[in-house]
Design a protein around this motif. Structure first.
Motif, PDB file in Angstrom:
ATOM      1  N   TRP A 176      13.782 -43.662   3.187  1.00 50.57           N
ATOM      2  CA  TRP A 176      12.588 -43.974   3.967  1.00 50.57           C
ATOM      3  C   TRP A 176      11.570 -42.839   3.885  1.00 50.57           C
ATOM      4  O   TRP A 176      11.936 -41.670   3.799  1.00 50.57           O
TER       5      TRP A 176
ATOM      6  N   CYS B   2      19.958 -53.376  -5.724  1.00 53.69           N
ATOM      7  CA  CYS B   2      19.439 -54.431  -4.864  1.00 53.69           C
ATOM      8  C   CYS B   2      18.515 -55.326  -5.671  1.00 53.69           C
ATOM      9  O   CYS B   2      17.842 -54.869  -6.598  1.00 53.69           O
TER      10      CYS B   2
ATOM     11  N   ARG C 159      15.019 -57.912   3.441  1.00 51.56           N
ATOM     12  CA  ARG C 159      16.109 -56.980   3.664  1.00 51.56           C
ATOM     13  C   ARG C 159      15.706 -55.967   4.718  1.00 51.56           C
ATOM     14  O   ARG C 159      14.571 -55.514   4.764  1.00 51.56           O
ATOM     15  N   GLU C 160      16.641 -55.610   5.573  1.00 50.73           N
ATOM     16  CA  GLU C 160      16.347 -54.666   6.655  1.00 50.73           C
ATOM     17  C   GLU C 160      16.969 -53.289   6.421  1.00 50.73           C
ATOM     18  O   GLU C 160      16.428 -52.291   6.886  1.00 50.73           O
ATOM     19  N   ASP C 161      18.095 -53.244   5.728  1.00 47.55           N
ATOM     20  CA  ASP C 161      18.795 -51.964   5.590  1.00 47.55           C
ATOM     21  C   ASP C 161      18.446 -51.316   4.266  1.00 47.55           C
ATOM     22  O   ASP C 161      18.838 -51.776   3.203  1.00 47.55           O
ATOM     23  N   TYR C 162      17.670 -50.271   4.329  1.00 43.62           N
ATOM     24  CA  TYR C 162      17.301 -49.483   3.172  1.00 43.62           C
ATOM     25  C   TYR C 162      17.870 -48.070   3.318  1.00 43.62           C
ATOM     26  O   TYR C 162      17.944 -47.540   4.414  1.00 43.62           O
ATOM     27  N   LYS C 163      18.188 -47.484   2.180  1.00 43.18           N
ATOM     28  CA  LYS C 163      18.805 -46.157   2.218  1.00 43.18           C
ATOM     29  C   LYS C 163      17.778 -45.050   2.385  1.00 43.18           C
ATOM     30  O   LYS C 163      18.021 -44.065   3.076  1.00 43.18           O
TER      31      LYS C 163
ATOM     32  N   GLU D 298      15.909 -48.933  -1.922  1.00 44.93           N
ATOM     33  CA  GLU D 298      17.345 -49.214  -1.888  1.00 44.93           C
ATOM     34  C   GLU D 298      17.835 -49.463  -3.318  1.00 44.93           C
ATOM     35  O   GLU D 298      17.332 -50.347  -4.012  1.00 44.93           O
TER      36      GLU D 298
ATOM     37  N   ARG E 131      10.649 -52.150  14.558  1.00 46.66           N
ATOM     38  CA  ARG E 131      10.268 -52.110  13.146  1.00 46.66           C
ATOM     39  C   ARG E 131      10.319 -53.508  12.529  1.00 46.66           C
ATOM     40  O   ARG E 131      11.234 -54.276  12.805  1.00 46.66           O
TER      41      ARG E 131
ATOM     42  N   SER F 217      10.118 -47.829   1.741  1.00 44.08           N
ATOM     43  CA  SER F 217      11.565 -47.689   1.684  1.00 44.08           C
ATOM     44  C   SER F 217      12.065 -48.041   0.296  1.00 44.08           C
ATOM     45  O   SER F 217      11.390 -48.745  -0.466  1.00 44.08           O
TER      46      SER F 217
END
Length: 127
Positions: free
Chosen positions: A117, A101, A111-115, A98, A45, A96
């Motif tokens: 999707w 943020c 940014r890679e980490d999203y809550k 988040e 990804r 995505s």
């Protein structure tokens, strides 16, 4: 929150597409990030472009000048306008979201980490 992508299609190289992401149940209005990611066949990804509540954006170099992320808060919809597409843009595109943020500065790493999707929409670019 629920995110639902649409707009994926098969188009020829050099053409355009607009992806949409309908967002519901996401209650954060003033402090959030939203992004578009993609996964090419056989690859991991990759973050493509992101936007925060204040409209700051960042993106990867390969889409500079070709892709534009935008949001319509009245419609709770995130967009990705894709112009001059290339076969390398082929993949499944995901949106995505988040909360709490913001983008630190233009050009910051994505940014890679999203809550939250979406399920993805397929984009195929033919040469």
């Amino acid at each position: 929150a629920q995110l639902v992508e649409s707009g994926g299609d098969s188009v020829q190289s050099g053409g355009s597409l607009r992806l949409s992401c309908a967002v519901s149940g996401f209650t954060q209005k003033n402090n959030y990030c939203m992004g578009w990611f993609r996964r090419a066949p056989g690859k991991g990804r990759e973050g493509v472009e992101q936007i925060d509540a204040e409209g700051r954006t960042n993106y990867i170099d390969s889409v500079k000048g070709r892709f534009t992320i935008s949001q319509d808060n009245a419609k709770n919809t995130l967009y990705l306008q894709m112009n001059n597409v290339e076969p390398e843009d082929t993949g499944t595109y995901y949106c995505s979201a988040e909360p709490w943020c913001h983008i630190l500065r233009p050009g910051a790493p994505l940014r890679e980490d999203y809550k939250y999707w979406g399920q993805g929409t397929q984009v195929t670019i033919t040469s």
